[in-house]
Every structure is written in structure tokens, then in C-alpha cells.
Design an enzyme around this catalytic site. Structure first.
Site, PDB file in Angstrom:
ATOM      1  N   HIS A 276       6.704  52.038  55.001  1.00  0.00           N
ATOM      2  CA  HIS A 276       6.824  51.609  56.399  1.00  0.00           C
ATOM      3  C   HIS A 276       8.282  51.666  56.874  1.00  0.00           C
ATOM      4  CE1 HIS A 276       4.707  48.915  59.605  1.00  0.00           C
ATOM      5  NE2 HIS A 276       5.616  49.681  60.172  1.00  0.00           N
TER       6      HIS A 276
ATOM      7  N   GLU B  16      -0.756  46.306  53.775  1.00  0.00           N
ATOM      8  CA  GLU B  16       0.573  46.297  53.175  1.00  0.00           C
ATOM      9  C   GLU B  16       1.146  44.879  53.168  1.00  0.00           C
ATOM     10  OE1 GLU B  16       3.714  47.525  56.586  1.00  0.00           O
ATOM     11  OE2 GLU B  16       2.359  49.173  56.053  1.00  0.00           O
TER      12      GLU B  16
ATOM     13  N   ARG C  32       0.241  51.944  62.875  1.00  0.00           N
ATOM     14  CA  ARG C  32      -0.066  50.713  62.166  1.00  0.00           C
ATOM     15  C   ARG C  32      -1.110  51.050  61.121  1.00  0.00           C
ATOM     16  NH1 ARG C  32       4.010  49.008  63.587  1.00  0.00           N
ATOM     17  NH2 ARG C  32       4.510  47.099  64.771  1.00  0.00           N
TER      18      ARG C  32
END
Length: 371
Positions: free
Chosen positions: A258, A241, A212
Site C-alpha cells: 500500500h 490488510e 482500496r
């Protein structure tokens, strides 16, 4: 009644369309449209990490079941859901092999770029759950020295096989983060890789974050890069993000939106899990048959290649630099690049030919079929 149940599903979840329609009224929406109004009369949600499932979304709704087609659950307000009798399910381990494919391909890219032998390198894996275990498997298959850090597992299983975060910082050439994001408890992971951690590194490691974004402190990493304490960064998960740090984007060797876990295989695993869980919740007889497309070029031929040929086989299944170039060219399109990602296949979808006897067991351990 067949259509008495209403399900709202994130429209970016693949392989699910048409499979629940025999049992319910299904509404597919992009994450930005999964709003309080949209879910007010829904009985169930199937979402991804971009949908925050909390009081603001759910209060006053008829939602009884939430499925998230992800490993992570930090976007679900679990105490709120449990206090209101809302059942939630995630898909633990669904994309673990996909993330391991990403990390091993990064290792291959670094080895080919810098000309080192992977057997001479030590990787530290921080967080050894479903994902970290698969990363460990692939790195051991490559012949790397592997150090493992996982305080919760160490507390449950004993110290054997685990090392401290300080030892990871001191001994590893590559450090790969795979923890969940936690702010409380005995082992909070928020900014786990922060100023104190980077002060302890000894071998100018490459730092990889596919966990994360907030597990890694961007400011501290940038300073470590500037001070030459860290040689390179590989960032798939970012603080803040989709509004990512432009300085880190420019400085990172690999920067991706991601998508480390975004293989077709991992997505299919998550969809199967969601289908099983929602069918179990509502008592439906449902066979979660999910068809995954074959790769465009399913044969990897090593004949005539030289150097780190196993690494070249890994990069034939997935080259992270392709996604890196796209993000660096258009960082404002982070969400578009992530939401419209062309799903790749994992090693098991590929047959390798032209390998040597020495390469054969390594390729098999990495999951390839041998042709």
C-alpha cells in the site's frame, strides 16, 4: 495563548515536525497509540488511513478539527463528525502523480518483461478522479489506447469519453482500479471487480489495484488467475490488510504494501494541505514551506540503452519490483514496510539525457526535465 491548542499528529507523516510548534502543543504518536485516552484533551488531529476517526475514538474528547493527510476518507465517520460539529479535511489529489508513476512503471516493467509495444496495448481506467486522471495522462503520453469508466462523472458530464465496465472487461489488456471504496449509493464499489466482472474479461488482462483493497474481490481474482482468465495481478491495496492473502501474494506479479502513493512529492503535498487547513481553521498565519530531498541519482542517462528506453527512464525513478521483493520476502512486516517506507521522488525531480527527438515529447509529457 500560544500553547492553548493541542494537536495529535501521526508520527509517520513526513515534513511536518517543527512547523506547528510555534502555534500549539504538538504530540507525535504512532497510529496504534492514537487512542481515546491520547486524544481526550486534543483540539485537533492530523492522521492517516490507519486511524479510524469515529465515536469510539472521539466520544468525550475536545477534538474540533481532523485533518487526514490522504486522499481517502473512508476511515473518517463523516456523519458522526458532522453531527458533532467536528470539521474534517482531506488532501484530494495529493498523491495522484505518485500513483500514476507506480502504474506507468508497472506498464514499463510488463512491456520489458514480455517484449510488447505499449502503443499496441489498451488500458482501462476504472475511476477517473484525481488519480485516474493522472494515470490517463501518463498512459496517453506512452501512446496507449485508454478507456475510461466513471459512472458518477458520466452522470454529471454526459456519456462522451466514458465506457461501461463491461467494455473495459472485454477490450482492455490492462485494467487499473482507482475508485474510492463505497458500500451504498447508486454506484457502490465494494467488490466492483468481482465474479461477474471477471466472467466478462476477454483478453487475459493484467489487473492492477491501487484503490482500496475491498474494491477487488480476492477470491474471485484468484479463481480468474487459476482459470487463466486473468494473466497477472498487480496488488498494492489488499483486502484485510495488513493481514494479506498469502495465495494472492504468491501469485501476484507485483505485490507492494500500500505504497503506490508514497512518493516524497505526494507526501509533501499532503503535509502542505494539512498545514494550510489547520492554519485556516485556527486563524494562524502559517506559510507551509516543505523541503523535499533531492533523489540520490537525479540524472537518467539513456545513452547506450536499447529497446523501450522511455520505460527504462520510468523504472529509473521507481522500480516496483524492489518493493515487491521486500514484501514477498517478509509479508508479516507489511505495516513496518509501509510505515518506514523510503520516500521516492517523481519524474519532475529527474533530468534525462541521451534521448532521441522521438523520445523527447514523451519524456516531457511524463514530467521529466530534459538535460
Amino acid at each position: 495563548m500560544k500553547n492553548s491548542v493541542k494537536i495529535v499528529i501521526d508520527d509517520k507523516i513526513p515534513f511536518i515536525r517543527g512547523l506547528l510548534e510555534p502555534f500549539a502543543r504538538v504530540c507525535y504518536l504512532p497510529p496504534v497509540q492514537i487512542t481515546r485516552q491520547a486524544v481526550s484533551d486534543a483540539d485537533a488531529l492530523i492522521v492517516r488511513t490507519r486511524t479510524r476517526c469515529d465515536e469510539r475514538l472521539l466520544d468525550g474528547s475536545s477534538v474540533r478539527f481532523i485533518g487526514t493527510a490522504t486522499i481517502g476518507t473512508d476511515h473518517i465517520d463523516i456523519p458522526y463528525c458532522e453531527a458533532r460539529g467536528i470539521v474534517w479535511k482531506n488532501a484530494p489529489g495529493c498523491n495522484a502523480v505518485s500513483v500514476a508513476q507506480y502504474v506507468s512503471s508497472v506498464v514499463a516493467s510488463l512491456a520489458l518483461r514480455d517484449g510488447f509495444e505499449v502503443t499496441d496495448r489498451c488500458i482501462g481506467i476504472v475511476g477517473v478522479g484525481h488519480v485516474g486522471t493522472q494515470v490517463e495522462r501518463m498512459c496517453r503520453a506512452l501512446g496507449m489506447r485508454v478507456l475510461l469508466n466513471d459512472p458518477p462523472r458520466e452522470a454529471n458530464e454526459g456519456r462522451e469519453g466514458f465506457v461501461s465496465l463491461e467494455q473495459i472487461a472485454q477490450e482492455c489488456d490492462i485494467i487499473s482500479l482507482h475508485t474510492p471504496l463505497t458500500h451504498e449509493g447508486s454506484w457502490p464499489t465494494f467488490h466492483l471487480a468481482g465474479e461477474a466482472f471477471f466472467a466478462g474479461v476477454k483478453k487475459r488482462p493484467v489487473v492492477v489495484n491501487t484503490a482500496r483493497g475491498e474494491v477487488l474481490d480476492t477470491r474471485s481474482l484468484l479463481k480468474a488467475l487459476s482459470d487463466n482468465r486473468v494473466s497477472d495481478a498487480v496488488i498494492d491495496c489488499w483486502e484485510g490488510e495488513p493481514r494479506i492473502d498469502a495465495r494472492l501474494l504468491e501469485r501476484a506479479y507485483v505485490a507492494t504494501p500500500h505504497i503506490a502513493g508514497y512518493s516524497a512529492d505526494g507526501k509533501a503535498n499532503a503535509t502542505r494541505t494539512m498545514l494550510r487547513e489547520i492554519a485556516r481553521f485556527f486563524g494562524w498565519e502559517l506559510s507551509p514551506a516543505v523541503a523535499v530531498p533531492e533523489p540520490e541519482n537525479p540524472v537518467v542517462d539513456l545513452s547506450g540503452l536499447s529497446g523501450f528506453r522511455v520505460g527504462r527512464a520510468l523504472l529509473a525513478t521507481y522500480d516496483p519490483m524492489t518493493d515487491c521483493r521486500r514484501l514477498k520476502a517478509s509479508p508479516a512486516d507489511f505495516e513496518t514496510l509501509r510505515g518506514n517506507y523510503g520516500l521516492r521522488r517523481e519524474a519532475a525531480a529527474y533530468a534525462v539525457q541521451g534521448y532521441t527527438d522521438n523520445e523527447k515529447p514523451v519524456l516531457e509529457k511524463l514530467g521529466f526535465r530534459l538535460g
